[in-house]
Design a protein around this motif. Structure first.
Motif, short mmCIF file in Angstrom:
data_model
loop_
_atom_site.label_atom_id
_atom_site.label_comp_id
_atom_site.label_asym_id
_atom_site.label_seq_id
_atom_site.Cartn_x
_atom_site.Cartn_y
_atom_site.Cartn_z
N SER A 1 147.22 -16.31 -19.86
CA SER A 1 146.25 -15.35 -19.33
C SER A 1 145.41 -14.74 -20.43
CB SER A 1 146.97 -14.25 -18.55
OG SER A 1 147.68 -13.38 -19.42
N LEU A 2 145.98 -14.60 -21.64
CA LEU A 2 145.21 -14.05 -22.75
C LEU A 2 144.11 -15.01 -23.17
CD1 LEU A 2 148.05 -12.58 -25.02
CD2 LEU A 2 146.64 -11.40 -23.33
N TRP A 3 144.40 -16.30 -23.11
CA TRP A 3 143.41 -17.30 -23.51
C TRP A 3 142.29 -17.41 -22.49
CZ3 TRP A 3 141.75 -22.04 -21.49
CH2 TRP A 3 141.02 -22.84 -22.38
N GLY A 4 142.63 -17.42 -21.23
CA GLY A 4 141.62 -17.67 -20.22
C GLY A 4 140.91 -16.44 -19.70
N GLY A 5 141.56 -15.28 -19.80
CA GLY A 5 140.97 -14.09 -19.18
C GLY A 5 140.29 -13.13 -20.12
N ALA A 6 140.43 -13.35 -21.42
CA ALA A 6 139.88 -12.38 -22.37
C ALA A 6 138.36 -12.45 -22.48
CB ALA A 6 140.51 -12.58 -23.75
N GLY A 7 137.79 -13.63 -22.23
CA GLY A 7 136.36 -13.81 -22.45
C GLY A 7 135.49 -12.91 -21.60
N GLY A 8 135.77 -12.86 -20.29
CA GLY A 8 134.95 -12.03 -19.41
C GLY A 8 135.03 -10.56 -19.76
N ALA A 9 136.24 -10.06 -19.98
CA ALA A 9 136.40 -8.65 -20.36
C ALA A 9 135.77 -8.38 -21.72
CB ALA A 9 137.88 -8.28 -20.38
N MET A 10 135.84 -9.36 -22.61
CA MET A 10 135.25 -9.20 -23.95
C MET A 10 133.75 -8.97 -23.86
SD MET A 10 134.88 -12.09 -26.90
CE MET A 10 133.60 -12.85 -25.88
N ILE A 11 133.06 -9.72 -23.00
CA ILE A 11 131.61 -9.57 -22.85
C ILE A 11 131.27 -8.18 -22.32
CG2 ILE A 11 129.61 -10.38 -21.57
CD1 ILE A 11 130.43 -12.19 -23.87
N ILE A 12 132.06 -7.69 -21.38
CA ILE A 12 131.81 -6.35 -20.83
C ILE A 12 132.07 -5.29 -21.89
CG2 ILE A 12 132.53 -4.70 -19.06
CD1 ILE A 12 133.23 -7.09 -17.29
N PHE A 13 133.15 -5.46 -22.66
CA PHE A 13 133.41 -4.53 -23.76
C PHE A 13 132.28 -4.57 -24.79
CE2 PHE A 13 138.19 -4.64 -22.92
CZ PHE A 13 138.22 -3.32 -22.49
N LEU A 14 131.79 -5.76 -25.08
CA LEU A 14 130.71 -5.90 -26.06
C LEU A 14 129.46 -5.15 -25.61
CD1 LEU A 14 129.60 -7.18 -28.65
CD2 LEU A 14 129.02 -9.21 -27.29
N ALA A 15 129.13 -5.27 -24.33
CA ALA A 15 127.97 -4.55 -23.80
C ALA A 15 128.17 -3.04 -23.92
CB ALA A 15 127.73 -4.94 -22.34
N GLY A 16 129.40 -2.58 -23.66
CA GLY A 16 129.67 -1.16 -23.80
C GLY A 16 129.58 -0.69 -25.24
N LEU A 17 130.11 -1.48 -26.16
CA LEU A 17 130.06 -1.11 -27.58
C LEU A 17 128.62 -1.03 -28.08
CD1 LEU A 17 133.01 -3.26 -28.98
CD2 LEU A 17 132.93 -0.77 -28.86
N GLN A 18 127.80 -1.96 -27.65
CA GLN A 18 126.41 -1.96 -28.10
C GLN A 18 125.60 -0.85 -27.46
OE1 GLN A 18 125.16 -6.00 -27.29
NE2 GLN A 18 125.92 -6.74 -29.26
N GLY A 19 126.14 -0.24 -26.41
CA GLY A 19 125.44 0.87 -25.77
C GLY A 19 125.76 2.23 -26.37
N ILE A 20 126.69 2.28 -27.34
CA ILE A 20 127.03 3.55 -27.98
C ILE A 20 125.97 3.86 -29.04
CG2 ILE A 20 128.73 4.79 -29.37
CD1 ILE A 20 130.89 3.07 -28.12
N PRO A 21 125.29 4.99 -28.97
CA PRO A 21 124.25 5.31 -29.95
C PRO A 21 124.81 5.41 -31.37
CG PRO A 21 124.11 6.76 -28.03
CD PRO A 21 125.40 6.01 -27.91
N ASP A 22 124.09 4.87 -32.32
CA ASP A 22 124.53 4.91 -33.72
C ASP A 22 124.58 6.33 -34.27
OD1 ASP A 22 124.77 2.16 -33.80
OD2 ASP A 22 122.73 1.85 -34.51
N VAL A 23 123.86 7.25 -33.63
CA VAL A 23 123.79 8.62 -34.16
C VAL A 23 125.18 9.27 -34.20
CG1 VAL A 23 123.30 9.59 -31.88
CG2 VAL A 23 122.60 10.83 -33.94
#
Length: 265
Positions: free
Chosen positions: A132-154
């Protein structure tokens, strides 16, 4: 409506349905396979969902940096999540094969003895959790990535001025601001973990000794192998109420702890 009707019937898909009242409900309390199925499902959920969240968040943190070639790694990490379920199950069946599997070949090269990954109840469920770690991490990773990139650098710049280190920024900035995304992935992962079917059906079909007899697989076997659609419908209702009850608990006790940034501030 049909599910409620079937739950009160005995139907083998061939003869006409027969009304049995609450017999299917009473069978839930005497079915010896149901506790094993619930145990496998709950253990899989309790272990795989937190591990999956942590792993996918870790991957998202790794690929959130804007460095040359990072898009290649993003693609590599995401690819397993779009591999067809049948192909993925076939691949892992080979990897975990006791005699000629890749994992046991690595163990032999390291001087260790081979392990019956899918033939021993002690290893079968952990093997599925690893899958499950191999097959299911990708989708959640993309959502986490979008959230991380939405945090203001300030926020990070202000923390660095105050002398905050990497751990302090993660704890006091990243995790609070990412809590809605974490909560979303938690709920989705929780629901998906209760519906694991394809890999268990193709690789072990519930074995060994029913250690991977997940609830959805048990419903399928009851309906289409045991030809008992009435009891399968009752098991489906049980799954529905379990998901609904646990979802209510998650939203009640975790949903209130989520930090939502006020954009007007």
């Amino acid at each position: 409506g049909i599910a409620v009707y079937l739950a009160t019937q005995r139907w083998d898909l061939i003869t006409a349905p027969e009304f049995v009242g609450i017999a299917n409900l009473q069978r839930l309390t005497t079915d010896p396979l149901l506790p094993q199925s619930l145990r496998a499902t709950f253990l899989y959920t309790v272990i795989s969902v937190p591990l999956g969240l942590a792993f996918s968040f870790f991957l998202a943190m790794l690929i959130s940096k804007q460095i040359p070639g990072i898009s290649i790694f993003r693609t590599i990490y995401y690819l397993p999540s779009i591999v067809p379920a049948v192909a993925s199950a076939t691949l892992w069946a080979w990897i975990f094969n006791t005699e000629f599997g890749l994992l046991n070949a690595l163990l032999r090269d390291l001087g260790a003895s081979k392990l019956p990954w899918l033939q021993d109840p002690a290893y079968a469920l952990p093997s599925f959790i690893f899958m499950s770690l191999w097959g299911g991490a990708g989708g959640a990773m993309i959502i986490f990535l979008a959230g991380l990139q939405g945090i203001p650098d300030v926020y990070y710049e202000a923390a660095e001025i105050d002398g905050a280190g990497g751990w302090a920024k993660l704890r006091h900035i990243t995790l609070p601001l990412m809590s809605p995304v974490i909560f979303f992935n938690l709920v989705i992962g929780f629901i998906n973990s209760f519906q694991v079917f394809t890999s268990a059906y193709l690789i072990t079909n519930g074995g060994p000794e029913n250690s991977t007899l997940f609830l959805v697989l048990y419903i399928y076997r009851t309906a289409f192998q045991g030809l008992n659609m009435g009891y399968a419908a009752m098991l489906s209702w049980l799954l529905f109420f379990i998901l609904m009850g646990l979802s209510i608990l998650i939203f009640k006790y975790l949903g209130t702890r989520i930090y939502y940034e006020n954009p007007s501030e």
